[in-house]
Design an enzyme around this catalytic site. Structure first.
Site, PDB file in Angstrom:
ATOM      1  N   GLY A   1       0.836  -1.197   0.000  1.00 25.73           N
ATOM      2  CA  GLY A   1       0.000   0.000   0.000  1.00 25.73           C
ATOM      3  C   GLY A   1       0.867   1.242   0.000  1.00 25.73           C
ATOM      4  O   GLY A   1       2.097   1.179   0.098  1.00 25.73           O
TER       5      GLY A   1
ATOM      6  N   GLY B   1       0.721   5.790   0.951  1.00 23.82           N
ATOM      7  CA  GLY B   1       0.016   6.956   1.464  1.00 23.82           C
ATOM      8  C   GLY B   1       0.821   8.197   1.172  1.00 23.82           C
ATOM      9  O   GLY B   1       1.807   8.162   0.420  1.00 23.82           O
TER      10      GLY B   1
ATOM     11  N   MET C   1       2.839   9.812   3.025  1.00 19.62           N
ATOM     12  CA  MET C   1       4.181   9.862   3.606  1.00 19.62           C
ATOM     13  C   MET C   1       4.946   8.545   3.505  1.00 19.62           C
ATOM     14  O   MET C   1       5.999   8.400   4.122  1.00 19.62           O
ATOM     15  CB  MET C   1       4.087  10.264   5.076  1.00 19.62           C
ATOM     16  CG  MET C   1       3.919  11.751   5.303  1.00 19.62           C
ATOM     17  SD  MET C   1       5.380  12.693   4.783  1.00 19.62           S
ATOM     18  CE  MET C   1       6.597  12.103   5.962  1.00 19.62           C
TER      19      MET C   1
ATOM     20  N   VAL D   1       4.612   1.141   1.308  1.00 15.79           N
ATOM     21  CA  VAL D   1       4.859  -0.028   2.150  1.00 15.79           C
ATOM     22  C   VAL D   1       4.948  -1.281   1.290  1.00 15.79           C
ATOM     23  O   VAL D   1       4.123  -1.501   0.408  1.00 15.79           O
ATOM     24  CB  VAL D   1       3.750  -0.188   3.211  1.00 15.79           C
ATOM     25  CG1 VAL D   1       4.065  -1.354   4.155  1.00 15.79           C
ATOM     26  CG2 VAL D   1       3.587   1.101   4.016  1.00 15.79           C
TER      27      VAL D   1
ATOM     28  N   LYS E   1       8.576   0.270   5.067  1.00 22.75           N
ATOM     29  CA  LYS E   1       7.968   1.534   4.679  1.00 22.75           C
ATOM     30  C   LYS E   1       9.064   2.480   4.217  1.00 22.75           C
ATOM     31  O   LYS E   1      10.018   2.745   4.970  1.00 22.75           O
ATOM     32  CB  LYS E   1       7.186   2.144   5.845  1.00 22.75           C
ATOM     33  CG  LYS E   1       6.449   3.424   5.488  1.00 22.75           C
ATOM     34  CD  LYS E   1       5.547   3.871   6.634  1.00 22.75           C
ATOM     35  CE  LYS E   1       4.724   5.087   6.239  1.00 22.75           C
ATOM     36  NZ  LYS E   1       3.789   5.484   7.323  1.00 22.75           N
TER      37      LYS E   1
ATOM     38  N   ASP F   1      -3.888  10.616  14.051  1.00 18.44           N
ATOM     39  CA  ASP F   1      -4.524  10.166  12.807  1.00 18.44           C
ATOM     40  C   ASP F   1      -5.134   8.775  12.989  1.00 18.44           C
ATOM     41  O   ASP F   1      -4.985   7.909  12.130  1.00 18.44           O
ATOM     42  CB  ASP F   1      -3.518  10.174  11.660  1.00 18.44           C
ATOM     43  CG  ASP F   1      -4.191  10.100  10.282  1.00 18.44           C
ATOM     44  OD1 ASP F   1      -5.382  10.471  10.181  1.00 18.44           O
ATOM     45  OD2 ASP F   1      -3.545   9.670   9.318  1.00 18.44           O
TER      46      ASP F   1
END
Length: 281
Positions: free
Chosen positions: A16, A18, A20, A23, A38, A133
């Site tokens: 996945g 995002g 920042m 991964v 990551k 978050d």
């Protein structure tokens, strides 16, 4: 990236991405185990502030030793200087995936997951770590049903103290007033760009519990502006009106966690956990 070697890790597939981080699933041949790597995206590597914020995630998560917090194994850099974090691979699915059908979860399952979330959060708060978050996409459930809090990329250090009476589209939304977070799960103080402490995480956890029990978000709007306005000004629909199986005790717990005034919320994750445990005994 597949089959690429990073340090002594061998990347096998993407998991996945995002705002920042990207991964990847990888193998650690030294310890014969799967790990998650990551990496800070290439386009951000020249920004020293973003590099430091990326590494803050590792420092924040590694400070919390708890079964309900994803374990950080090490940090490093690729040969080209790209920072990476090696962490525990969670062999399951995110809470977001569990909620994808919009039906919510059973009361027993919702309460069990929430108790695990609060247990991990309590330890993070004791270490002065505010997540900022919390949302279903940043929570994973492994194959044994163990919940793991992920992604401390927006975490900040904070001291737990008594608050004053004043008062989903991206993983990192920055607006006027330096707002960070995911809109539907923000606390009122977060949505207004105010000071954020551990009580903001309490509010976000209340949003998640509401969603687990009803399948709906308490403050969802048709636009970002409407969502933020709902968080700041509107009261959510009573959970029991959406799911009659919710007991009055549990409903009261959800609404207390969603209080717009910080002083009216649970002051500690342990208090929230204790109330929920007592309500279902």
């Amino acid at each position: 990236m597949v089959d690429r070697q990073i340090g002594h890790f061998v990347v096998s597939k993407p998991l996945g991405s995002g705002a920042m981080g990207e991964v990847f699933l990888a193998s650690d041949p030294k310890l014969d185990r799967k790990v998650a790597l990551k990496l800070l995206p290439d386009r951000l590597c020249n920004d020293e502030a973003l590099r430091q914020r990326f590494l803050l995630e590792a420092r924040s998560a590694s400070a919390v030793n708890h079964p309900n917090v994803c374990t950080i194994y090490e940090v490093g850099e690729t040969e080209s200087g790209q920072p990476f974090i090696c962490m525990e691979f969670v062999d399951g699915e995110t809470l977001e995936a569990k909620l994808a059908d919009g039906a919510g979860l059973s009361m027993d399952t919702a309460v069990d997951l929430m108790k695990q979330l609060l247990a991990g959060l309590a330890v993070a708060h004791c270490h002065g770590i505010v997540h900022r978050d919390l949302k279903p996409g940043n929570i994973a459930i492994n194959s044994q049903g163990l919940l793991k809090i992920l992604d401390f990329g927006l975490a900040k250090r904070s001291t737990i103290s008594e608050p004053t009476s004043d008062s989903d589209q991206t993983t990192d939304l920055t607006l006027t007033g330096s707002i960070h977070g995911t809109p539907s799960y923000m606390s009122p103080e977060q949505a207004s760009g105010g000071e954020v402490n551990h009580l903001s995480d309490i509010f976000s956890t209340g949003v998640i519990l509401y969603q687990l029990l009803t399948g709906k978000l308490p403050f969802a709007g048709r636009s970002l502006h409407e969502t933020l306005s709902n968080i700041l000004h509107d009261e959510p629909e009573r959970p029991a009106a959406l799911n009659p199986r919710i007991s009055s005790k549990v409903e009261g717990i959800v609404l207390k966690a969603l209080s717009k005034e910080q002083t009216q919320r649970y002051q500690l994750a342990e208090d929230f956990l204790g109330a929920l445990t007592e309500a279902v005994e």
